[in-house]
Design a protein around this motif. Structure first.
Motif, PDB file in Angstrom:
ATOM      1  N   ARG A 230       2.084   8.273  -1.615  1.00 61.75           N
ATOM      2  CA  ARG A 230       0.652   8.440  -1.844  1.00 61.75           C
ATOM      3  C   ARG A 230      -0.091   7.419  -0.991  1.00 61.75           C
ATOM      4  O   ARG A 230       0.391   6.304  -0.789  1.00 61.75           O
ATOM      5  CB  ARG A 230       0.320   8.190  -3.330  1.00 61.75           C
ATOM      6  CG  ARG A 230       0.977   9.185  -4.283  1.00 61.75           C
ATOM      7  CD  ARG A 230       0.098  10.390  -4.561  1.00 61.75           C
ATOM      8  NE  ARG A 230      -1.152  10.044  -5.233  1.00 61.75           N
ATOM      9  CZ  ARG A 230      -1.291   9.941  -6.566  1.00 61.75           C
ATOM     10  NH1 ARG A 230      -0.264  10.129  -7.361  1.00 61.75           N
ATOM     11  NH2 ARG A 230      -2.470   9.651  -7.094  1.00 61.75           N
ATOM     12  N   PRO A 231      -1.288   7.764  -0.497  1.00 65.74           N
ATOM     13  CA  PRO A 231      -2.086   6.766   0.222  1.00 65.74           C
ATOM     14  C   PRO A 231      -2.315   5.544  -0.674  1.00 65.74           C
ATOM     15  O   PRO A 231      -2.514   5.688  -1.879  1.00 65.74           O
ATOM     16  CB  PRO A 231      -3.413   7.495   0.506  1.00 65.74           C
ATOM     17  CG  PRO A 231      -3.104   8.956   0.382  1.00 65.74           C
ATOM     18  CD  PRO A 231      -1.997   9.063  -0.631  1.00 65.74           C
ATOM     19  N   GLY A 232      -2.230   4.350  -0.080  1.00 66.74           N
ATOM     20  CA  GLY A 232      -2.462   3.126  -0.841  1.00 66.74           C
ATOM     21  C   GLY A 232      -1.215   2.531  -1.466  1.00 66.74           C
ATOM     22  O   GLY A 232      -1.256   1.406  -1.965  1.00 66.74           O
ATOM     23  N   GLU A 233      -0.102   3.264  -1.444  1.00 71.19           N
ATOM     24  CA  GLU A 233       1.095   2.708  -2.067  1.00 71.19           C
ATOM     25  C   GLU A 233       1.638   1.526  -1.273  1.00 71.19           C
ATOM     26  O   GLU A 233       1.407   1.395  -0.078  1.00 71.19           O
ATOM     27  CB  GLU A 233       2.193   3.788  -2.169  1.00 71.19           C
ATOM     28  CG  GLU A 233       2.006   4.714  -3.347  1.00 71.19           C
ATOM     29  CD  GLU A 233       3.225   5.589  -3.603  1.00 71.19           C
ATOM     30  OE1 GLU A 233       3.273   6.184  -4.677  1.00 71.19           O
ATOM     31  OE2 GLU A 233       4.120   5.680  -2.732  1.00 71.19           O
ATOM     32  N   LEU A 255       2.376   1.016  11.398  1.00 66.06           N
ATOM     33  CA  LEU A 255       2.359   0.788   9.948  1.00 66.06           C
ATOM     34  C   LEU A 255       2.274  -0.705   9.664  1.00 66.06           C
ATOM     35  O   LEU A 255       2.806  -1.524  10.412  1.00 66.06           O
ATOM     36  CB  LEU A 255       3.646   1.323   9.325  1.00 66.06           C
ATOM     37  CG  LEU A 255       3.648   2.749   8.813  1.00 66.06           C
ATOM     38  CD1 LEU A 255       5.073   3.141   8.450  1.00 66.06           C
ATOM     39  CD2 LEU A 255       2.744   2.883   7.590  1.00 66.06           C
ATOM     40  N   ASP A 256       1.641  -1.060   8.559  1.00 65.73           N
ATOM     41  CA  ASP A 256       1.620  -2.446   8.104  1.00 65.73           C
ATOM     42  C   ASP A 256       2.948  -2.714   7.388  1.00 65.73           C
ATOM     43  O   ASP A 256       3.084  -2.481   6.185  1.00 65.73           O
ATOM     44  CB  ASP A 256       0.417  -2.654   7.172  1.00 65.73           C
ATOM     45  CG  ASP A 256       0.320  -4.089   6.684  1.00 65.73           C
ATOM     46  OD1 ASP A 256       1.224  -4.897   6.996  1.00 65.73           O
ATOM     47  OD2 ASP A 256      -0.659  -4.391   5.984  1.00 65.73           O
ATOM     48  N   ALA A 257       3.950  -3.144   8.176  1.00 66.77           N
ATOM     49  CA  ALA A 257       5.289  -3.379   7.630  1.00 66.77           C
ATOM     50  C   ALA A 257       5.692  -4.819   7.913  1.00 66.77           C
ATOM     51  O   ALA A 257       5.478  -5.318   9.012  1.00 66.77           O
ATOM     52  CB  ALA A 257       6.303  -2.431   8.267  1.00 66.77           C
ATOM     53  N   ARG A 289       2.778  -1.372   3.506  1.00 68.25           N
ATOM     54  CA  ARG A 289       1.519  -1.023   2.839  1.00 68.25           C
ATOM     55  C   ARG A 289       0.953   0.230   3.492  1.00 68.25           C
ATOM     56  O   ARG A 289       0.567   0.215   4.665  1.00 68.25           O
ATOM     57  CB  ARG A 289       0.514  -2.159   2.958  1.00 68.25           C
ATOM     58  CG  ARG A 289       0.916  -3.407   2.184  1.00 68.25           C
ATOM     59  CD  ARG A 289       0.067  -4.575   2.646  1.00 68.25           C
ATOM     60  NE  ARG A 289       0.623  -5.835   2.176  1.00 68.25           N
ATOM     61  CZ  ARG A 289       0.063  -6.589   1.228  1.00 68.25           C
ATOM     62  NH1 ARG A 289      -1.066  -6.226   0.654  1.00 68.25           N
ATOM     63  NH2 ARG A 289       0.616  -7.721   0.868  1.00 68.25           N
ATOM     64  N   ILE A 290       0.938   1.304   2.728  1.00 71.04           N
ATOM     65  CA  ILE A 290       0.402   2.570   3.222  1.00 71.04           C
ATOM     66  C   ILE A 290      -1.126   2.504   3.101  1.00 71.04           C
ATOM     67  O   ILE A 290      -1.629   2.224   2.015  1.00 71.04           O
ATOM     68  CB  ILE A 290       0.947   3.753   2.382  1.00 71.04           C
ATOM     69  CG1 ILE A 290       2.481   3.699   2.308  1.00 71.04           C
ATOM     70  CG2 ILE A 290       0.437   5.084   2.930  1.00 71.04           C
ATOM     71  CD1 ILE A 290       3.213   3.864   3.609  1.00 71.04           C
ATOM     72  N   PRO A 291      -1.860   2.728   4.194  1.00 73.04           N
ATOM     73  CA  PRO A 291      -3.317   2.647   4.080  1.00 73.04           C
ATOM     74  C   PRO A 291      -3.859   3.720   3.145  1.00 73.04           C
ATOM     75  O   PRO A 291      -3.284   4.801   2.999  1.00 73.04           O
ATOM     76  CB  PRO A 291      -3.794   2.865   5.518  1.00 73.04           C
ATOM     77  CG  PRO A 291      -2.653   3.485   6.231  1.00 73.04           C
ATOM     78  CD  PRO A 291      -1.398   3.071   5.535  1.00 73.04           C
ATOM     79  N   ALA A 292      -4.969   3.384   2.500  1.00 73.12           N
ATOM     80  CA  ALA A 292      -5.571   4.313   1.530  1.00 73.12           C
ATOM     81  C   ALA A 292      -6.333   5.431   2.233  1.00 73.12           C
ATOM     82  O   ALA A 292      -6.622   6.473   1.640  1.00 73.12           O
ATOM     83  CB  ALA A 292      -6.497   3.550   0.582  1.00 73.12           C
ATOM     84  N   ALA A 293      -6.672   5.211   3.501  1.00 69.14           N
ATOM     85  CA  ALA A 293      -7.425   6.225   4.245  1.00 69.14           C
ATOM     86  C   ALA A 293      -7.040   6.122   5.721  1.00 69.14           C
ATOM     87  O   ALA A 293      -6.418   5.156   6.143  1.00 69.14           O
ATOM     88  CB  ALA A 293      -8.923   5.998   4.073  1.00 69.14           C
ATOM     89  N   GLY A 294      -7.413   7.133   6.494  1.00 70.77           N
ATOM     90  CA  GLY A 294      -7.105   7.106   7.928  1.00 70.77           C
ATOM     91  C   GLY A 294      -5.826   7.868   8.207  1.00 70.77           C
ATOM     92  O   GLY A 294      -5.632   8.972   7.682  1.00 70.77           O
ATOM     93  N   ALA A 295      -4.952   7.272   9.019  1.00 67.53           N
ATOM     94  CA  ALA A 295      -3.716   7.950   9.413  1.00 67.53           C
ATOM     95  C   ALA A 295      -2.904   8.330   8.182  1.00 67.53           C
ATOM     96  O   ALA A 295      -2.942   7.637   7.157  1.00 67.53           O
ATOM     97  CB  ALA A 295      -2.899   7.037  10.321  1.00 67.53           C
ATOM     98  N   GLU A 319      -4.028  12.057  -3.603  1.00 73.24           N
ATOM     99  CA  GLU A 319      -5.112  11.110  -3.887  1.00 73.24           C
ATOM    100  C   GLU A 319      -4.634   9.682  -3.683  1.00 73.24           C
ATOM    101  O   GLU A 319      -3.503   9.349  -4.057  1.00 73.24           O
ATOM    102  CB  GLU A 319      -5.577  11.288  -5.334  1.00 73.24           C
ATOM    103  CG  GLU A 319      -6.371  12.551  -5.576  1.00 73.24           C
ATOM    104  CD  GLU A 319      -7.637  12.594  -4.726  1.00 73.24           C
ATOM    105  OE1 GLU A 319      -8.434  11.641  -4.811  1.00 73.24           O
ATOM    106  OE2 GLU A 319      -7.806  13.565  -3.957  1.00 73.24           O
ATOM    107  N   PRO A 320      -5.476   8.814  -3.123  1.00 69.71           N
ATOM    108  CA  PRO A 320      -5.065   7.416  -2.964  1.00 69.71           C
ATOM    109  C   PRO A 320      -4.853   6.728  -4.310  1.00 69.71           C
ATOM    110  O   PRO A 320      -5.499   7.085  -5.302  1.00 69.71           O
ATOM    111  CB  PRO A 320      -6.248   6.773  -2.216  1.00 69.71           C
ATOM    112  CG  PRO A 320      -7.163   7.872  -1.835  1.00 69.71           C
ATOM    113  CD  PRO A 320      -6.822   9.084  -2.625  1.00 69.71           C
ATOM    114  N   VAL A 321      -3.954   5.746  -4.294  1.00 63.39           N
ATOM    115  CA  VAL A 321      -3.750   4.905  -5.476  1.00 63.39           C
ATOM    116  C   VAL A 321      -4.175   3.488  -5.098  1.00 63.39           C
ATOM    117  O   VAL A 321      -4.268   3.148  -3.921  1.00 63.39           O
ATOM    118  CB  VAL A 321      -2.268   4.903  -5.917  1.00 63.39           C
ATOM    119  CG1 VAL A 321      -1.821   6.306  -6.302  1.00 63.39           C
ATOM    120  CG2 VAL A 321      -1.361   4.341  -4.824  1.00 63.39           C
TER     121      VAL A 321
END
Ligand SMILES: [Cu+2]
Length: 466
Positions: A230-233, A255-257, A289-295, A319-321
């Protein structure tokens, strides 16, 4: 055979004297700051177990829908490739009742886990092989939380390649609250023209080069693994390289890894994963960190070889979390060991090959010849040791030590401070790598190249910790 009691008595006297001497010899002054820095870097002992986790594990031939879904004839633990992920919590006793239903003898080695020496699964050194139809109960209390794996330690170049590997996840007492905890087992396969595993193992080409590199790469047994989140995870991604010889250098596609652990053990601080070489045997734990929006789609690409190729995909759906907000887990006590450069090597191993032996080529660690199991390097327990690997060849040698963790101290004489422990370090062509460790677990531990063809052709010796 009659026992010579005089000789036996002499041996006892000698052992007692040595134990007394070893226990009372204080470390030389130059070692003391290194030992002080090592104190509590990782636990000396396991905690008293508060529970026992029991597993049944069967190794047997199987036909499974792997790769792109085709029927592949493999050897499997519990009818799965990768084998089951065994999840326990640190402080729990692990008991694995193992049955060998293969047509050949085998063992299980718990890669990276500081087990009692007799549970290490090193055929011919810590236990006799488990015969076809035989059973063996592995039992230990993991001392460290982290990502570990298990595989045979006899004829590994064939047995691992046929599919015998699984993951052991030892969770913290209080696991950090990631949105999800995911294992990626990265492997390659060499298929023959009929689409099945090429049955020619230990070929002269593979032995003379970097082992068996396959023509198909999989994550968790699939060629097109997709992790849907999910976005935001915030994902804890545990990577294990189970390939015989292939090294991966993964590109995380923006990715933010961050690396939080290497070879199971938390790093001093989170590390940028760019350029990290995941060699056979290595593990990486990533905080993603999966972004909540965007890619919403990222293709993880391997860039170790000249031709980059996709390894797996991460896709954000739904839906983003709210992103869990907590400090990434770290181990502030990973030593820097800056003073280690001044210490002379305890032992130097030349990595080299010569003609001869059953394969026509023999790989060697040091001057004792191939498979030098009986000429262990003595490492005093609780003392600082420095091993130097000098690669006199143009091949890759990921060096792995059982029963302890080490730090890379220098490459080609230039000090490096990797802020993490390892149990496997890649030695590149013509490179010299110094590693430092303080062995605390007694026993006779294997030291070998994790290119399984090199190991099979002799690149294996032992260290004796007491
Ligand atoms: Cu090697």
């Amino acid at each position: 055979m009659p026992v010579d009691h005089r000789r036996q008595g002499g041996l006892v006297v000698f052992v007692v004297l040595c134990l007394a001497a070893c226990a009372t010899t204080p470390p030389p002054p130059e070692e003391r700051p290194l030992l002080a820095e090592f104190a509590n870097a990782y636990p000396a002992k396991s905690v008293r177990p508060d529970a026992t986790r029991e597993f049944e594990l069967v190794a047997a031939p199987a036909t499974l829908p792997l790769l792109d879904g085709r029927a592949l004839r493999v050897w499997a633990y519990d009818g799965q490739v990768p084998g089951p992920t065994l999840r326990v919590r640190v402080g729990e006793r692990v008991r694995v009742a193992f049955t060998n239903a293969l047509p050949v003898e085998t063992t299980i080695h718990w890669h990276g886990v500081r087990v009692p020496n007799v549970m290490d699964g090193a055929a011919g050194v810590t236990q006799p092989p488990v015969p076809s139809g035989g059973r063996f109960v592995y039992e230990f209390v993991p001392k460290d939380a982290g990502t570990f794996w298990f595989h045979p330690h006899i004829r590994s170049s064939e047995q691992v390649e046929r599919g015998l590997y699984g993951v052991l996840v030892v969770e913290d007492r209080e696991p950090p609250p990631y949105s999800r905890d995911v294992v990626w087992v990265v492997d390659d396969w060499r298929l023959a023209g009929d689409g099945q595993i090429d049955p020619s193992f230990n070929t002269p080409h593979d032995l003379a080069h970097d082992g068996r590199w396959g023509n198909v790469v999989t994550v968790n047994g699939r060629t097109a693994e997709e992790l849907v989140v999910r976005p935001g995870e915030r994902v804890r991604l545990r990577l294990v390289n189970t390939a015989n010889g292939r090294v991966f250098r993964l590109d995380w596609a923006g990715l933010d890894a961050r690396i939080i652990a290497v070879d199971g053990m938390y790093a001093r601080a989170p590390v940028d994963p760019t350029g990290f070489e995941l060699s056979p045997g290595n593990r990486l734990d990533l905080d993603v960190r999966i972004p909540a929006a965007g890619a919403d789609r990222w293709v993880v690409t391997d860039r170790f070889t000249r031709q980059p190729f996709p390894v797996a995909t991460i896709r954000a759906v739904g839906e983003p979390v709210a992103t869990p907000d907590f400090p990434a887990p770290t181990n502030a006590r990973v030593p820097a060991w800056r003073e280690a450069a001044a210490i002379a090597p305890t032992k130097e191993y030349a990595l080299n090959a010569r003609q001869g032996g059953p394969f026509g080529i023999e790989w060697m660690l040091g001057d004792d010849g191939p498979h030098a199991h009986h000429t262990a390097t003595f490492l005093p327990r609780g003392r600082f040791a420095k091993l130097r690997f000098t690669n006199e060849t143009y091949r890759l040698h990921p060096m792995h030590v059982h029963g302890m963790f080490f730090k890379v101290l220098a490459r080609n004489g230039t000090p490096v401070d990797e802020p993490f422990w390892r149990d496997t370090a890649l030695v590149h062509a013509r490179e010299t790598v110094d590693v430092g460790m303080v062995p605390v677990d007694a026993g006779r531990w294997m030291l070998h190249c994790h290119v399984l063809e090199h190991q099979e052709a002799g690149m294996m010796t032992t260290v004796e910790v007491r």
